[in-house]
Enzyme design. Structure first.
Site, PDB file in Angstrom:
ATOM      1  N   HIS A 192      -7.199  -5.744   2.249  1.00 27.62           N
ATOM      2  CA  HIS A 192      -6.041  -5.213   2.976  1.00 27.62           C
ATOM      3  C   HIS A 192      -5.456  -6.296   3.871  1.00 27.62           C
ATOM      4  CE1 HIS A 192      -6.716  -0.795   2.361  1.00 27.62           C
ATOM      5  NE2 HIS A 192      -7.941  -1.232   2.093  1.00 27.62           N
ATOM      6  N   ASN A 211     -13.387  -3.341   2.638  1.00 27.48           N
ATOM      7  CA  ASN A 211     -14.453  -2.348   2.770  1.00 27.48           C
ATOM      8  C   ASN A 211     -15.318  -2.310   1.517  1.00 27.48           C
ATOM      9  OD1 ASN A 211     -13.271  -1.482   5.253  1.00 27.48           O
ATOM     10  ND2 ASN A 211     -11.827  -0.234   4.100  1.00 27.48           N
ATOM     11  N   GLN A 266     -14.651   2.423   1.902  1.00 22.94           N
ATOM     12  CA  GLN A 266     -14.049   2.099   0.605  1.00 22.94           C
ATOM     13  C   GLN A 266     -13.742   3.399  -0.129  1.00 22.94           C
ATOM     14  OE1 GLN A 266     -16.493  -0.259  -2.066  1.00 22.94           O
ATOM     15  NE2 GLN A 266     -14.751  -0.790  -3.343  1.00 22.94           N
ATOM     16  N   HIS A 326     -10.736  -4.918  -3.275  1.00 25.44           N
ATOM     17  CA  HIS A 326      -9.382  -5.161  -2.790  1.00 25.44           C
ATOM     18  C   HIS A 326      -9.427  -5.563  -1.323  1.00 25.44           C
ATOM     19  CE1 HIS A 326     -10.146  -0.870  -2.090  1.00 25.44           C
ATOM     20  NE2 HIS A 326      -9.238  -0.898  -1.126  1.00 25.44           N
ATOM     21  N   ASP A 354       0.857  -1.191   0.000  1.00 27.03           N
ATOM     22  CA  ASP A 354       0.000   0.000   0.000  1.00 27.03           C
ATOM     23  C   ASP A 354       0.894   1.243   0.000  1.00 27.03           C
ATOM     24  OD1 ASP A 354      -1.833   2.114   0.762  1.00 27.03           O
ATOM     25  OD2 ASP A 354      -3.163   0.569   1.548  1.00 27.03           O
TER      26      ASP A 354
END
Length: 138
Positions: free
Chosen positions: A103, A88, A95, A101, A32
């Site tokens: 995490h 999310n 989100q 996606h 990230d």
């Protein structure tokens, strides 16, 4: 499907560079760019899905298999004590990129990362009624 205006689709295709950890034909795991902790990674689908509500069951199963491989490698490399696996859906849920996606957030005691909420009161009878109503939709 790939969306031309989606940043994660561009990363998945390699049009935007990323610090890639692991990749298959279906998924890409990248660090990230705004991490909660060292080793915070994102697993993105190579095919565009806005959120979990568009994701098919087969892809969902594959992503968690993929996540176990990435999570174990991140834990081994960072020495983290634990890990949050977070996903999310919708702006109200946090989100910020409308591309599915997952995490992987490495955690350590005292790291200052906060992912908590105030538990709501429940009534057992109401919980049973809600469970039955949700079950009827499956």
């Amino acid at each position: 499907m790939i969306k031309d205006d989606c940043i994660f689709c561009k990363i998945a295709k390699g049009d935007i560079p990323s610090a890639t950890i692991y990749e298959t034909g279906d998924f890409k795991c990248i660090l990230d760019v705004a991490p909660a902790n060292k080793g915070h990674a994102l697993i993105i689908t190579k095919e565009h899905y806005d959120n979990i509500f568009q994701l098919d069951a087969e892809t969902a199963a594959k992503i968690f298999s993929f996540a176990t491989v990435a999570a174990k490698a991140i834990k081994e490399e960072t020495g983290c004590e634990g890990m949050n696996v977070l996903q999310n859906n919708g702006a109200v849920a946090g989100q910020t990129v409308n591309h599915f996606h997952l995490h992987l957030v490495p955690r350590n005691t005292g790291d200052g990362v906060n992912m908590s909420w105030a538990p709501k009161e429940t009534v057992a009878e109401e919980q049973q009624t809600l469970a039955k109503a949700i079950k009827s939709r499956i």
